[in-house]
Each structure stands twice: as structure tokens, then as C-alpha cells.
Motif scaffolding. Structure first.
Motif, PDB file in Angstrom:
ATOM      1  N   GLU A  47      -0.586 -13.881  -5.628  1.00 25.65           N
ATOM      2  CA  GLU A  47       0.399 -14.730  -4.946  1.00 25.65           C
ATOM      3  C   GLU A  47       0.523 -14.429  -3.460  1.00 25.65           C
ATOM      4  O   GLU A  47       1.212 -15.134  -2.733  1.00 25.65           O
ATOM      5  CB  GLU A  47       1.769 -14.564  -5.616  1.00 25.65           C
ATOM      6  N   GLY A  48      -0.129 -13.336  -3.015  1.00 28.00           N
ATOM      7  CA  GLY A  48      -0.037 -12.950  -1.613  1.00 28.00           C
ATOM      8  C   GLY A  48       1.226 -12.155  -1.360  1.00 28.00           C
ATOM      9  O   GLY A  48       2.095 -12.027  -2.222  1.00 28.00           O
ATOM     10  N   ILE A  49       1.293 -11.587  -0.151  1.00 26.09           N
ATOM     11  CA  ILE A  49       2.473 -10.815   0.237  1.00 26.09           C
ATOM     12  C   ILE A  49       2.558 -10.894   1.754  1.00 26.09           C
ATOM     13  O   ILE A  49       1.546 -10.715   2.443  1.00 26.09           O
ATOM     14  CB  ILE A  49       2.386  -9.346  -0.245  1.00 26.09           C
ATOM     15  N   GLY A  50       3.740 -11.155   2.283  1.00 27.10           N
ATOM     16  CA  GLY A  50       3.908 -11.253   3.728  1.00 27.10           C
ATOM     17  C   GLY A  50       2.909 -12.231   4.315  1.00 27.10           C
ATOM     18  O   GLY A  50       2.848 -13.390   3.897  1.00 27.10           O
ATOM     19  N   LYS A  51       2.092 -11.743   5.234  1.00 27.82           N
ATOM     20  CA  LYS A  51       1.139 -12.621   5.921  1.00 27.82           C
ATOM     21  C   LYS A  51      -0.146 -12.849   5.124  1.00 27.82           C
ATOM     22  O   LYS A  51      -1.040 -13.568   5.570  1.00 27.82           O
ATOM     23  CB  LYS A  51       0.805 -12.041   7.299  1.00 27.82           C
TER      24      LYS A  51
END
Ligand code: HEC
Length: 105
Positions: free
Chosen positions: A78-82
């Protein structure tokens, strides 16, 4: 004899825990999907750090490795931050995580 039996069952137990995911397949998937930003061994790519203007931790760093499997899988997909989400890696995520665990410093 009894001692031998115990060490054999210990060995089997260790193997059973570690072999659920495939580290070699994880490395292949990591090289394809993560290496350009996270480096071959988890070291952040300085060009990406500069370009994305972001602080990146080594993936083997203590505080990254302290995260649970569930959290690391979620961040990978899902990604994280940038870091953007990468739904395409979902099918390989268990193997990628197994490889990322080998980067522990
Ligand atoms: C386009 C570059 C890029 C790619 C490709 C990429 N990442 Fe990231 N990743 C980042 C950046 C940048 C951060 C830091 C995000 C932030 O803190 O804002 C990050 C953070 C992370 C973190 C959290 C680390 C921490 O600080 O706790 C994990 C875990 C991670 N990435 C795993 C992966 C995995 C596994 C892959 C491959 C499937 C991958 N990333 C692919 C750029 C990338």
C-alpha cells in the motif's frame, strides 16, 4: 540416541519456520520492484532520496526490522509516506518480506 532425536526434531522445526517463503524468489522480485529505490541490500539510493526529497531508512535498520510482518507487507503493497502503493507486488509479498528480513543489520 534420545539426544540425536531431539536435535533432529529441532532442525526440522527450524526448517519448517523458515521455508514457508522463498528468499531466492523474494530477491528476484525485490530486484525487479524495489532495488532502484532501496538498493540491492536495503541501502537507500541517494539519487532517489534527492529526487523525492525524502528521508529513507535502510531496510535492514533496527526500527524497520522491528515492524511486524503484517505491517511490512502492508507498507510494501500500500506504500508509506512518499512511497507509492505497488499492488502488482502483492502476489510476491511473502517472498519479498522473507528477503527483506535477510537484510537485517
Ligand atoms: C520509487 C521508489 C521506491 C520503490 C520502487 C520502493 N520504495 Fe519503499 N520506500 C520508498 C521511499 C521514498 C520510502 C520512505 C517513505 C517516507 O518515509 O515517506 C520507502 C519506505 C519503505 C518502507 C518503510 C521503511 C521505514 O521507514 O520503516 C518499506 C518497508 C519499503 N519502502 C519497502 C519497499 C519494498 C519491499 C519495495 C519493493 C516491493 C519498495 N519499498 C519499493 C521508495 C520506494
Amino acid at each position: 540416541m534420545r539426544l540425536q532425536l531431539i536435535s533432529i526434531s529441532l532442525l526440522l522445526a527450524t526448517a519448517a519456520c523458515g521455508f514457508g517463503a522463498d528468499v531466492a524468489a523474494g530477491k528476484t522480485a525485490y530486484d525487479a520492484a524495489c532495488k532502484k529505490c532501496h538498493g540491492a541490500d536495503g541501502t537507500p539510493n541517494p539519487a532517489i532520496v534527492k529526487m523525492m526529497k525524502v528521508e529513507m531508512k535502510h531496510l535492514g535498520a533496527k526500527d524497520v526490522q522491528a515492524k511486524s510482518d503484517a505491517v511490512l507487507k502492508k507498507e510494501t503493497i500500500e506504500g508509506i509516506g512518499k512511497m507509492k502503493a505497488m499492488p502488482a507486488v502483492e502476489k510476491d509479498v511473502a517472498n519479498i518480506l522473507a528477503f527483506v528480513r535477510t537484510l537485517k543489520q
